[in-house]
Design an enzyme around this catalytic site. Sequence first.
Site, short mmCIF file in Angstrom:
data_model
loop_
_atom_site.label_atom_id
_atom_site.label_comp_id
_atom_site.label_asym_id
_atom_site.label_seq_id
_atom_site.Cartn_x
_atom_site.Cartn_y
_atom_site.Cartn_z
N ASP A 83 0.87 -1.18 0.00
CA ASP A 83 0.00 0.00 0.00
C ASP A 83 0.90 1.22 0.00
O ASP A 83 1.71 1.41 0.93
CB ASP A 83 -0.88 -0.02 1.25
CG ASP A 83 -1.89 1.12 1.29
OD1 ASP A 83 -1.68 2.14 0.60
OD2 ASP A 83 -2.87 1.01 2.04
N ASN A 121 1.59 6.53 -10.36
CA ASN A 121 0.30 6.31 -11.01
C ASN A 121 -0.82 5.94 -10.04
O ASN A 121 -1.99 6.16 -10.35
CB ASN A 121 0.45 5.19 -12.05
CG ASN A 121 -0.87 4.77 -12.64
OD1 ASN A 121 -1.50 5.51 -13.39
ND2 ASN A 121 -1.31 3.55 -12.30
N TYR A 175 -10.07 15.11 -5.10
CA TYR A 175 -9.26 14.39 -6.08
C TYR A 175 -8.63 15.37 -7.06
O TYR A 175 -7.43 15.31 -7.34
CB TYR A 175 -10.13 13.37 -6.83
CG TYR A 175 -9.41 12.62 -7.92
CD1 TYR A 175 -8.64 11.49 -7.63
CD2 TYR A 175 -9.50 13.02 -9.26
CE1 TYR A 175 -7.99 10.80 -8.64
CE2 TYR A 175 -8.87 12.33 -10.27
CZ TYR A 175 -8.11 11.22 -9.96
OH TYR A 175 -7.47 10.53 -10.96
#
Length: 264
Positions: free
Chosen positions: A72, A99, A165
């Site tokens: 993670d 990414n 985001y």
Amino acid sequence: MTTRTEGTDSEDRPGAGAARGIVITGGGTGIGQATARAFAARGDRVLVVGRTGETLDATAEGHPGIQGLVADVTGPDAPERIVETALGLLGRIDVLVNNAAAMGYRPLAALDRAEAERQLHTNLLAPVLLTRAALDSLAERSGTVVNIGSSGALGLRSWPDNGLYGAAKAGLDFLTRTWAVELAPRGIRVVGLAPGVTDVSAGQGPDETDPAYADFLKGIAARTPGGRVGRPEEMAWWIVQLTRPEAAYANGTVVPVDGGLSLT
């Protein structure tokens, strides 16, 4: 950790140059998966990082140049572990592709602290800490960092219900420009790709036949000057090109690849 045994190394193939070491976060699906396979196809050796071993195995299947690390990216020891694993398996880090991403549609009034931390840590803090951990290795190879943003966060656009985001991705673009200047004396280039909506459903299970997802893609395609959404392989092509020696004069730039949607 998932691993793949190397077959014929690209350095042993006639006419091939030295295989580069590539690290890609979020490499189990979508753009990350396609990018890993594109680098491997040109003879590079790739470490893909993701939270699920099964998806990393799927990325590596049939591609002996790809190996996986279950991790993670938001974990406290993740940056050092990823870099150490890459050096152990690949021997070098020439390219780092930040990414991995986390999205969650909800308005500000419905945003709780846990969700805010999840998005900000995955989309912004994790790339900061991983890039910092990889600096010495990248400098040794005059390497390249590729930050994956979003065309939805470019310019003066807004993104209702997805503001956190978008803000994180806009912040990542700012870091791309800043790091390009900071790290140039060390021989490290930093560039960004800002993909538009990309159909990542193929091979990903339920979403392949999810009517809501299909309707979403259809709606975006109708708004896009190019008349369609993107494909992971198209984004992967741009990422690979940005890391090629011929692209060495590109530094600090963020390339939008979205069929022209961000221009409307």
